[in-house]
Scaffold this active site. Structure first.
Site, mmCIF file in Angstrom:
data_model
loop_
_atom_site.group_PDB
_atom_site.id
_atom_site.type_symbol
_atom_site.label_atom_id
_atom_site.label_comp_id
_atom_site.label_asym_id
_atom_site.label_seq_id
_atom_site.Cartn_x
_atom_site.Cartn_y
_atom_site.Cartn_z
ATOM 1 N N GLN A 90 9.389 10.457 -1.532
ATOM 2 C CA GLN A 90 10.775 10.641 -1.108
ATOM 3 C C GLN A 90 11.712 10.619 -2.314
ATOM 4 O O GLN A 90 12.906 10.838 -2.172
ATOM 5 C CB GLN A 90 11.165 9.531 -0.127
ATOM 6 C CG GLN A 90 10.311 9.537 1.132
ATOM 7 C CD GLN A 90 10.579 8.327 2.001
ATOM 8 O OE1 GLN A 90 11.594 8.259 2.679
ATOM 9 N NE2 GLN A 90 9.676 7.358 1.984
ATOM 10 N N ASN A 91 11.142 10.348 -3.503
ATOM 11 C CA ASN A 91 11.961 10.227 -4.708
ATOM 12 C C ASN A 91 12.198 11.598 -5.340
ATOM 13 O O ASN A 91 11.342 12.479 -5.274
ATOM 14 C CB ASN A 91 11.267 9.308 -5.711
ATOM 15 C CG ASN A 91 11.029 7.923 -5.131
ATOM 16 O OD1 ASN A 91 11.778 7.469 -4.272
ATOM 17 N ND2 ASN A 91 9.982 7.260 -5.574
ATOM 18 N N HIS A 108 12.326 15.379 -0.819
ATOM 19 C CA HIS A 108 13.782 15.457 -0.892
ATOM 20 C C HIS A 108 14.291 16.226 -2.101
ATOM 21 O O HIS A 108 15.464 16.139 -2.442
ATOM 22 C CB HIS A 108 14.368 14.041 -0.859
ATOM 23 C CG HIS A 108 14.104 13.334 0.432
ATOM 24 N ND1 HIS A 108 14.125 11.963 0.559
ATOM 25 C CD2 HIS A 108 13.793 13.828 1.656
ATOM 26 C CE1 HIS A 108 13.840 11.640 1.818
ATOM 27 N NE2 HIS A 108 13.626 12.756 2.489
ATOM 28 N N GLY A 173 6.538 1.129 -1.662
ATOM 29 C CA GLY A 173 7.975 1.086 -1.936
ATOM 30 C C GLY A 173 8.835 1.825 -0.935
ATOM 31 O O GLY A 173 9.925 2.279 -1.273
ATOM 32 N N SER A 175 9.957 1.511 3.355
ATOM 33 C CA SER A 175 9.770 0.744 4.583
ATOM 34 C C SER A 175 9.064 1.613 5.608
ATOM 35 O O SER A 175 9.172 2.827 5.606
ATOM 36 C CB SER A 175 11.114 0.278 5.142
ATOM 37 O OG SER A 175 11.726 1.324 5.856
ATOM 38 N N PRO A 201 7.394 -6.473 3.578
ATOM 39 C CA PRO A 201 6.778 -5.649 4.612
ATOM 40 C C PRO A 201 7.276 -6.043 6.001
ATOM 41 O O PRO A 201 7.599 -7.207 6.239
ATOM 42 C CB PRO A 201 5.285 -5.960 4.472
ATOM 43 C CG PRO A 201 5.235 -7.312 3.836
ATOM 44 C CD PRO A 201 6.440 -7.411 2.968
#
Length: 228
Positions: A90-91, A108, A173, A175, A201
Site C-alpha cells: 500500500q506504500n 496506491h 505493518g 492493520s 495486532p
C-alpha cells in the site's frame, strides 16, 4: 526434476516504511504532514491547486530518497532465491525495490513515477521535483503517479490473483481492519499459512501466526526461520 518454489505473498503497509523514518499516512488528527487529505490527495485538489499538490508530493519524494530500506525490506528481498516472492504494498515509496525485491505491486501508485493527467497509460520515471511545466507528448499536464481518494485501484484484480496462488501470506505493518488489506486476505487459500507482523495486532485472530513487533524487529527472524 526441479520442484516449483513455494509462493509467498507479502502484504505491506505504512508500518514497514515507518521503520525507515517515513511518516505513516495520517496522524491521529486525520492530517497528512499538516495537510487535509482533501487538499492534497484527490483529483479535485489537483484541479484546484496543482502547484500545492505537486509541492506536497515533491516533499514526499525527497523524504523517500533520503530514507534507506530497513532490515525488514532487506529480509523480504533475501527470500527470493528460495521462494517465489510477490509483494503487494500500500506504500508509494520505492524502498522494497531499493532493498532488492524484484516483484512489487503498488496498489496506491509510486512516488518514483509521474503520469499524464489525461492518458493513464503514459507513465514515466520521476526522481526529481515535478513542475507545472511537465507535460505529456500531447501537452497535457503531468500529475503524480498516485491513486488518489475517489479513484479506482487499478491493480486490485492482479493483487487478488496473486493472493489466491499463495502458499504463505505475510502481512507487515498494516492493520487487518483497513481496506484493501483486510479485503485481500479473504482471497487467500484456506490452506495458506498466514503470518502477521504488527506491534499492535487486533485481538481475536485465530489460525494466524501473530508476531507483535515492529517490522524491522519481527520480519528478519521470521524470514530466517523460513530459510532454514
Amino acid at each position: 526434476m526441479s520442484h516449483a518454489k513455494a509462493k509467498i505473498v507479502v502484504l505491506t503497509g505504512a508500518g514497514i516504511s515507518a521503520d525507515s523514518g517515513l511518516k505513516t499516512f495520517r496522524d491521529s488528527g486525520g492530517l497528512w504532514e499538516g495537510h487535509r487529505v482533501e487538499d492534497v490527495a484527490t483529483p479535485e485538489a489537483f484541479a484546484r491547486h496543482p502547484q500545492r499538490v505537486l509541492d506536497f508530493y515533491n516533499e514526499r519524494r525527497r523524504q523517500m530518497l533520503a530514507a534507506a530500506p530497513n532490515a525488514a525490506h532487506k529480509a523480504l528481498a533475501a527470500l527470493e532465491p528460495a521462494y517465489d516472492v510477490a509483494i503487494i504494498t500500500q506504500n508509494v515509496d520505492n524502498l522494497h525495490e531499493r532493498a532488492g525485491s524484484t516483484r512489487v505491486l503498488h496498489l496506491h501508485g509510486e512516488l518514483a513515477k509521474a503520469r499524464s493527467s489525461v492518458d493513464e497509460a503514459y507513465v514515466v520515471p520521476c526522481l526529481g521535483d515535478q513542475t507545472l511545466a511537465d507535460v505529456d507528448p500531447h501537452g497535457a499536464p503531468m500529475r503524480p503517479f498516485i491513486v488518489w481518494f475517489g479513484e479506482a485501484v487499478p491493480l486490485i484484480d492482479t493483487a487478488i490473483e496473486w493472493m489466491r496462488d499463495a502458499d504463505k501470506v505475510l502481512v507487515v505493518g498494516t492493520s487487518m481492519k483497513v481496506y484493501p488489506a483486510a479485503g485481500l486476505l479473504q482471497y487467500a487459500s484456506p490452506q495458506a499459512e498466514v503470518s502477521l507482523v504488527d506491534p499492535h495486532p487486533p485481538t481475536g485472530l485465530t489460525e494466524i501466526e501473530v508476531i507483535a513487533k515492529i517490522a524491522k524487529e519481527g520480519v528478519p527472524p521470521l524470514v530466517s526461520s523460513w530459510l532454514k
